[in-house]
Scaffold this motif. Sequence first.
Motif, PDB file in Angstrom:
ATOM      1  N   ALA A 152     -24.851  -6.034  -5.820  1.00  0.00           N
ATOM      2  CA  ALA A 152     -25.554  -4.997  -6.052  1.00  0.00           C
ATOM      3  C   ALA A 152     -25.081  -4.001  -5.120  1.00  0.00           C
ATOM      4  O   ALA A 152     -25.531  -2.371  -5.778  1.00  0.00           O
ATOM      5  N   ALA A 153     -24.807  -3.973  -4.506  1.00  0.00           N
ATOM      6  CA  ALA A 153     -23.878  -2.753  -3.612  1.00  0.00           C
ATOM      7  C   ALA A 153     -23.007  -2.689  -4.463  1.00  0.00           C
ATOM      8  O   ALA A 153     -23.223  -1.013  -3.907  1.00  0.00           O
ATOM      9  N   ALA A 210     -29.566   0.323   4.121  1.00  0.00           N
ATOM     10  CA  ALA A 210     -28.764   1.440   4.902  1.00  0.00           C
ATOM     11  C   ALA A 210     -26.811   0.890   4.141  1.00  0.00           C
ATOM     12  O   ALA A 210     -26.019   1.465   4.073  1.00  0.00           O
ATOM     13  N   ALA A 211     -27.329  -0.592   3.974  1.00  0.00           N
ATOM     14  CA  ALA A 211     -25.068  -1.430   3.900  1.00  0.00           C
ATOM     15  C   ALA A 211     -25.666  -0.434   1.630  1.00  0.00           C
ATOM     16  O   ALA A 211     -24.344  -0.509   1.172  1.00  0.00           O
ATOM     17  N   PHE A 212     -26.982  -0.714   0.862  1.00  0.00           N
ATOM     18  CA  PHE A 212     -26.545  -0.823  -0.522  1.00  0.00           C
ATOM     19  C   PHE A 212     -27.035   1.274  -0.406  1.00  0.00           C
ATOM     20  O   PHE A 212     -25.668   1.245  -1.204  1.00  0.00           O
ATOM     21  N   ALA A 213     -27.075   1.485   0.454  1.00  0.00           N
ATOM     22  CA  ALA A 213     -26.661   3.224   0.736  1.00  0.00           C
ATOM     23  C   ALA A 213     -25.386   3.308   0.840  1.00  0.00           C
ATOM     24  O   ALA A 213     -24.492   4.695  -0.177  1.00  0.00           O
ATOM     25  N   ARG A 214     -25.132   2.268   1.501  1.00  0.00           N
ATOM     26  CA  ARG A 214     -22.539   3.274   1.771  1.00  0.00           C
ATOM     27  C   ARG A 214     -22.250   2.146   0.982  1.00  0.00           C
ATOM     28  O   ARG A 214     -21.305   1.986   1.029  1.00  0.00           O
ATOM     29  N   ALA A 264     -23.803  -6.269   3.088  1.00  0.00           N
ATOM     30  CA  ALA A 264     -24.933  -6.110   2.527  1.00  0.00           C
ATOM     31  C   ALA A 264     -24.834  -8.189   2.369  1.00  0.00           C
ATOM     32  O   ALA A 264     -26.034  -8.338   2.628  1.00  0.00           O
ATOM     33  N   GLU A 265     -23.498  -8.229   2.048  1.00  0.00           N
ATOM     34  CA  GLU A 265     -23.912  -9.631   1.506  1.00  0.00           C
ATOM     35  C   GLU A 265     -23.812 -10.291   3.866  1.00  0.00           C
ATOM     36  O   GLU A 265     -24.653 -11.803   3.859  1.00  0.00           O
ATOM     37  N   SER A 266     -23.700 -10.156   4.238  1.00  0.00           N
ATOM     38  CA  SER A 266     -23.989 -10.713   5.730  1.00  0.00           C
ATOM     39  C   SER A 266     -24.915 -10.364   6.470  1.00  0.00           C
ATOM     40  O   SER A 266     -25.650 -11.128   6.263  1.00  0.00           O
ATOM     41  N   VAL A 267     -25.533  -9.171   5.911  1.00  0.00           N
ATOM     42  CA  VAL A 267     -27.078  -9.131   6.078  1.00  0.00           C
ATOM     43  C   VAL A 267     -27.769 -10.136   5.136  1.00  0.00           C
ATOM     44  O   VAL A 267     -28.655 -10.600   6.016  1.00  0.00           O
ATOM     45  N   MET A 268     -27.099 -10.078   4.330  1.00  0.00           N
ATOM     46  CA  MET A 268     -28.372 -11.073   3.254  1.00  0.00           C
ATOM     47  C   MET A 268     -28.925 -12.208   3.786  1.00  0.00           C
ATOM     48  O   MET A 268     -30.001 -13.617   3.573  1.00  0.00           O
TER      49      MET A 268
END
Lengths: 222, 222
Positions: free
Chosen positions: B92-93, B182-186, B192-196
């Motif tokens: 998605a990111a 924030a991860a998506f915005a960048r 993103a994977e790590s946060v999810m």
Amino acid sequence: MAKASDRAYETIRAMILSGELESGDQLGEEALAERCGVSRTPIREALRRLESELLVRRTDSQRSFVADWSLDDVADAFELRAMLEGYAARRAAERMTPEALERLRSINARVRVAVRATKPDVDGFLDGNRDFHALILDTASSRRLSGLLGALIEQPVVWRTAQHYGREAFQRSHSEHEDLLAAFARRDGDWAESVMRGHIRRAFHAYSDAHRGLASLDLGAA
Amino acid sequence: MAKASDRAYETIRAMILSGELESGDQLGEEALAERCGVSRTPIREALRRLESELLVRRTDSQRSFVADWSLDDVADAFELRAMLEGYAARRAAERMTPEALERLRSINARVRVAVRATKPDVDGFLDGNRDFHALILDTASSRRLSGLLGALIEQPVVWRTAQHYGREAFQRSHSEHEDLLAAFARRDGDWAESVMRGHIRRAFHAYSDAHRGLASLDLGAA
DNA sequence: CGAAGATGTATTGTATACAAAACGGGGAAG
DNA sequence: CTTCCCCGTTTTGTATACAATACATCTTCG
């Protein structure tokens, strides 16, 4: 005796995997019923099952077709396999028993013979490879994981092109299995997961290379 | 009008998710047919579908029951979700559009209101949470991934206990969604994977805590 | 009293008939 | 020539009847 719907499932599945039914072919219930010698009822059941395994695709209007796979689809499937089988390898390492380890070693010894022959024994390799991965999945002992992976392994487009792997691809695959055995022997989940991921990803690259080769052959022939 | 088998599927699914049918209850085709006002044929179809989504379990002798989940099963499902949704977040990111990002922000704004109310709006939180994850999965645009995750999200045992989350669990979840934004915005897939992954794993711990709490309540009542 | 077997009952599996919906081709209107 | 619509054909959806299997209970024998 097995149920008629099971036999129908096996029959249709075999026809797809063997290539007797090609990507995009329509799967009419009536026609399949006749070919399998049963009524439409068990055929419908078999089609739903194959659909959930992504071997069959249904249109908006409920018609069934043999699924077609773009290269992106295949890459996607391999990446998912890399993660899920990586997880399987981790769990297997944590749950490894001496018996399972011994069986994995003996399977891999068989593969070694197939790979080192003057003329690589492709079927022997594929059989051993399948058994190896199946035993790992079994040792991971997560029914849910098995269910998810079931939809991804043994896709026709994948293992039919394995026929075109080069010798070095077979040998690399074999030696990566040896690495996995070492990780299992130490019950090292992190290591096993990492090795398995790389193993699957490299398998995709081998597939991808073989496929590119085939595509140019096709172009040359046209 | 929708097909009878679709209505039957929705009806049975709703009965399971609402708790009207409890874990272990037998799902006789005849009885369900009567309750849904259709014949057994569409019921059979609905049951196969629910079975493939693991909401229904079938015994060796083909009888259907509402699936029961041990704590190990739930842990297993969450770990698989962590990996698969992590992958979804990565994709998605990489594929994020300004429009999708805006929609995610507005969903999360809704959740913020639900979470910060004096008395947390549990249903509002759950709805927003579901929409948030669904939009990410949609943006990842992998039909195969969507299919696999479909079997894991919205398990009754999971979101019914969300009713017992503490306020801090809701707030933490919300702030983790902000991190994802924030991860998506960048367009940072790794991040993103790590946060999810962490997000899902912590959701399991919240579930696990709530569940332990409920278990002791049960013991206290007995 | 316990265990193995038989029998009636409940449940699922399959075939068939018919209903509903989708596809494809041909013809008419623009 | 193209587009739209109508209708015959094909394909799928559902209901129902009956067959096969599994389950539970009761009986009988050790």
